[in-house]
Write a protein that holds these residues in place. Structure first.
Motif, PDB file in Angstrom:
ATOM      1  N   ASP A 319       0.824  -1.380  -0.078  1.00  0.00           N
ATOM      2  CA  ASP A 319       0.086  -0.119  -0.236  1.00  0.00           C
ATOM      3  C   ASP A 319       1.038   1.107  -0.108  1.00  0.00           C
ATOM      4  OD1 ASP A 319      -2.523  -1.347  -0.137  1.00  0.00           O
ATOM      5  OD2 ASP A 319      -2.773  -0.999   1.983  1.00  0.00           O
ATOM      6  N   GLU A 320       1.806   1.208   0.784  1.00  0.00           N
ATOM      7  CA  GLU A 320       2.776   2.586   0.749  1.00  0.00           C
ATOM      8  C   GLU A 320       3.521   2.602  -0.568  1.00  0.00           C
ATOM      9  OE1 GLU A 320       6.833   4.053   3.199  1.00  0.00           O
ATOM     10  OE2 GLU A 320       5.912   2.208   3.737  1.00  0.00           O
ATOM     11  N   ILE A 321       3.916   1.759  -1.145  1.00  0.00           N
ATOM     12  CA  ILE A 321       4.699   1.977  -2.361  1.00  0.00           C
ATOM     13  C   ILE A 321       3.472   2.459  -3.505  1.00  0.00           C
ATOM     14  CG2 ILE A 321       5.414   0.462  -4.341  1.00  0.00           C
ATOM     15  CD1 ILE A 321       6.822  -1.335  -2.264  1.00  0.00           C
ATOM     16  N   ILE A 322       2.425   2.015  -3.440  1.00  0.00           N
ATOM     17  CA  ILE A 322       1.459   2.286  -4.509  1.00  0.00           C
ATOM     18  C   ILE A 322       1.103   3.969  -4.223  1.00  0.00           C
ATOM     19  CG2 ILE A 322      -1.190   2.051  -5.239  1.00  0.00           C
ATOM     20  CD1 ILE A 322       0.950  -0.069  -6.488  1.00  0.00           C
ATOM     21  N   ILE A 323       0.856   4.264  -2.845  1.00  0.00           N
ATOM     22  CA  ILE A 323       0.418   5.608  -2.493  1.00  0.00           C
ATOM     23  C   ILE A 323       1.561   6.645  -2.997  1.00  0.00           C
ATOM     24  CG2 ILE A 323       0.222   7.325  -0.351  1.00  0.00           C
ATOM     25  CD1 ILE A 323      -1.196   4.948   0.787  1.00  0.00           C
ATOM     26  N   LYS A 324       2.686   6.018  -2.658  1.00  0.00           N
ATOM     27  CA  LYS A 324       3.783   7.171  -2.959  1.00  0.00           C
ATOM     28  C   LYS A 324       3.996   7.116  -4.483  1.00  0.00           C
ATOM     29  CE  LYS A 324       9.065   7.345  -2.469  1.00  0.00           C
ATOM     30  NZ  LYS A 324      10.047   6.883  -1.902  1.00  0.00           N
ATOM     31  N   LYS A 325       4.036   6.049  -5.234  1.00  0.00           N
ATOM     32  CA  LYS A 325       4.005   6.119  -6.708  1.00  0.00           C
ATOM     33  C   LYS A 325       2.919   6.913  -7.284  1.00  0.00           C
ATOM     34  CE  LYS A 325       6.836   2.051  -7.622  1.00  0.00           C
ATOM     35  NZ  LYS A 325       7.413   0.823  -8.406  1.00  0.00           N
ATOM     36  N   ALA A 326       1.588   6.766  -6.893  1.00  0.00           N
ATOM     37  CA  ALA A 326       0.601   7.364  -7.213  1.00  0.00           C
ATOM     38  C   ALA A 326       0.395   9.011  -6.898  1.00  0.00           C
ATOM     39  CB  ALA A 326      -0.866   6.862  -6.610  1.00  0.00           C
ATOM     40  N   PHE A 327       1.116   9.322  -5.573  1.00  0.00           N
ATOM     41  CA  PHE A 327       1.217  10.734  -5.442  1.00  0.00           C
ATOM     42  C   PHE A 327       2.197  11.525  -6.379  1.00  0.00           C
ATOM     43  CE2 PHE A 327      -0.414  10.869  -1.081  1.00  0.00           C
ATOM     44  CZ  PHE A 327      -1.690  10.490  -1.092  1.00  0.00           C
ATOM     45  N   LEU A 328       3.215  10.610  -6.467  1.00  0.00           N
ATOM     46  CA  LEU A 328       4.483  10.996  -7.616  1.00  0.00           C
ATOM     47  C   LEU A 328       3.758  11.140  -8.933  1.00  0.00           C
ATOM     48  CD1 LEU A 328       7.192  11.846  -8.135  1.00  0.00           C
ATOM     49  CD2 LEU A 328       7.886   9.473  -8.584  1.00  0.00           C
TER      50      LEU A 328
END
Length: 458
Positions: A319-328
Motif C-alpha cells: 500500500d505504501e509503495i502504491i500511494i507513493k508512486k500514485a502521489f508522484l
C-alpha cells in the motif's frame, strides 16, 4: 633352606649380588629380597607375605577408589539427566517440549506405526473465572499444565510445543469427533489453580491424523500452527482428515510470499491507472489506481497474492509503495500538464494505524497533493477489528480533506453497523448486483435498497 638357596645362586647366571625370589610355602605366596654382604661371606634375606599384601591392596581399592568411581558415575548420570531435561522438557512447566515431540515423531513411524493422531490446542487467552478478566501472568501455565496432566486417560502423551500451544497425542481408536469434543470440553472447564482460585482458557483447536505417507512430517507442528494462525476456525475445533492439503497450502503461501517479497525488493510493484467514466458528464472523472506485479516482460494481476500479503504482514508495504508512486504520478501530471487528476487508491483494513496515516501525510506534503483529489477505498478482505480505533484513524484522514469509500459494499465484512461508526463518503456496490440488472428483479430491489441506505447516511 640354606642348601636350596645356595643351589639357586649357583644355577643363576649373571650378577648374584642381589635379587628377588618368588615361592610358595604352606599355601602362602611369598616374595624374598636378598643382597650379598661385602663385609661377610653371607647374604641378607627379607621375606614378605605377598598374599596378605594383595588383600590389603584390594581393601584399599574398595574403601578409597570405589567410592570415587561410584560418586563419578552418579554425577555423570545426574548430568546426563539434567542435559536431557534441558533439551526435551519445558523448563517452566516440566512438560515435554517441541524437541521432544520431534524426537518422538522421528521414531514413531520407524516402529511400524501407520498413523499418528494429534490434538493441537492454541491458548488465545487465560481468564479469571471470578470476574472474567484476562490473566497475563505466565505462571498460570504451570497450573494449566498440571491440570492437563490429570486428563491422562484421554490421551497418551502431552507436549508444550510453544508458549501458547499444547499438543496431545491421542490413541488411534479415539480419532472420533465425540472423543475430541470430550477432551476439548475438559480443557475448557474451570481450573483450580495455586495462584488464581479458578481460571479458564479461551482457545481454538484442531485434530489431525498423520500417516506414514504424509508429506513434510519434519515440519508437522510448524505447518499446523501456520494453518491455525492463517484460518479463522469458526467451530470450537477443526478436524483435518488430510494433512497433505495443509502442506500444499503452506507451500503455495510460501511461493506467493516469495513472489511478493521479490517484487517489493526489486521495485516491481507497478501502479496502473484505470479511468472511471462519468456517463452524465461524458468525461473521465477520476482514475482508480490498480496494482500489478511485473514478472519478466509481463504484468500479472496481484489477486492471488493479496491474501498471502495480508496474512504475512506485507500488505502495508505494498500500500505504501502504491500511494507513493500514485502521489508522484499526480505531482508529475500537475507540473507537466497543469492538470489536477483525481485518484482512487485501495487501502487494506488490517494496516490502517497511526504510523501508516503519518506516512500518507508525509507523502502528501512531499508531493504537494491536494487531499480533495484523493479517495481512499477500504478493501474488505479482512475484518475491521476494533471498529472504534479504526474509525478514529479514518477520521484523521477525513479531517485532512481525503475522501473515504467502501469497496464492494454488500460483500465481505461490510454491514450497517459499520456505516453507523464510519463516516463514509462513497459506497461502491459489488459488481454482482449490477451485471444482471436488466434481467433480475431481485438485483434491482437489492440495488434500490443500497441506494436507500446510502441516502439515509448522506
Amino acid at each position: 633352606d640354606i642348601d636350596k638357596f645356595t643351589s639357586f645362586l649357583n644355577t643363576t647366571k649373571g650378577d648374584n649380588s642381589k635379587g628377588t625370589i618368588h615361592y610358595n610355602a604352606f599355601s602362602t605366596e611369598k616374595i624374598s629380597y636378598y643382597s650379598e654382604l661385602e663385609s661377610f661371606e653371607s647374604y641378607s634375606v627379607c621375606t614378605i607375605d605377598f598374599t596378605e599384601w594383595k588383600k590389603r591392596i584390594l581393601y584399599i581399592t574398595l574403601t578409597n577408589v570405589l567410592p570415587i568411581i561410584l560418586t563419578f558415575t552418579i554425577a555423570l548420570f545426574l548430568f546426563i539427566r539434567y542435559i536431557y531435561e534441558i533439551k526435551y522438557t519445558d523448563y517452566f512447566t516440566n512438560v515435554l517440549n517441541h524437541q521432544a515431540f520431534n524426537y518422538f515423531l522421528s521414531n514413531h513411524f520407524k516402529r511400524n506405526n501407520r498413523t499418528l493422531n494429534i490434538f493441537l490446542v492454541k491458548i488465545d487467552i487465560v481468564v479469571n473465572s471470578e470476574d472474567n478478566s484476562p490473566i497475563y501472568n505466565r505462571e498460570v501455565f504451570v497450573d494449566l499444565s498440571k491440570y492437563f496432566k490429570t486428563l491422562k486417560e484421554h490421551y497418551n502423551l502431552l507436549f508444550r510445543v510453544s508458549n501458547d500451544h499444547y499438543l496431545f497425542v491421542v490413541k488411534s481408536e479415539d480419532y472420533k469427533l465425540a472423543h475430541f469434543r470430550v477432551l476439548y470440553n475438559l480443557i475448557h472447564e474451570d481450573i483450580k489453580g495455586k495462584q488464581f482460585k479458578k481460571f479458564s482458557i479461551k482457545s481454538k483447536a484442531l485434530a489431525a491424523k498423520i500417516t506414514d505417507k504424509s508429506f513434510d512430517k519434519n515440519n508437522l507442528i510448524d505447518n499446523l500452527m501456520h494453518h491455525m494462525g492463517s484460518n479463522n476456525i469458526i467451530q470450537p475445533f477443526e478436524i483435518i482428515n488430510d494433512y497433505n492439503l495443509i502442506v500444499y497450502e503452506k507451500r503455495k503461501t510460501n511461493k506467493y510470499k516469495s513472489v511478493v517479497e521479490q517484487a517489493i525488493l526489486e521495485n516491481k510493484i507497478i501502479p496502473f491507472y484505470q479511468p472511471i467514466f462519468n456517463i452524465k458528464e461524458n468525461c473521465i472523472e477520476k482514475y482508480e489506481v490498480l496494482m500489478r506485479i511485473k514478472q519478466n516482460d509481463e504484468y500479472i494481476s496481484p489477486k492471488p497474492f493479496i491474501e498471502t500479503a495480508e496474512k504475512e504482514g506485507l500488505i502495508s508495504k505494498i500500500d505504501e509503495i502504491i500511494i507513493k508512486k500514485a502521489f508522484l504520478y499526480a505531482y508529475k501530471v500537475k507540473h507537466i500538464s497543469n492538470i489536477d487528476i483525481k485518484l482512487t487508491i485501495n487501502l487494506s483494513v488490517s494496516e490502517i494505524n497511526g504510523t501508516f496515516i503519518r506516512k500518507i501525510l508525509e507523502y502528501r506534503d512531499k508531493y504537494g497533493i491536494n487531499p480533495k483529489n484523493i479517495t481512499f477505498e477500504i478493501t474488505e478482505t479482512s475484518a475491521y477489528g476494533d471498529i472504534e480505533i479504526f474509525a478514529e484513524h479514518l477520521s484523521k484522514l477525513k479531517k485532512e480533506g481525503f475522501s473515504i469509500a467502501i469497496d464492494d459494499f454488500g460483500t465481505g465484512y461490510s454491514n450497517i453497523n459499520q456505516l453507523d461508526c464510519l463516516n463514509i463518503d462513497i459506497l461502491k456496490i459489488d459488481g454482482r448486483y449490477i451485471k444482471n440488472l436488466s434481467n433480475s428483479e431481485k438485483d434491482r430491489k437489492i440495488l434500490k435498497a443500497f441506494i436507500d441506505i446510502a441516502n439515509i447516511y448522506n
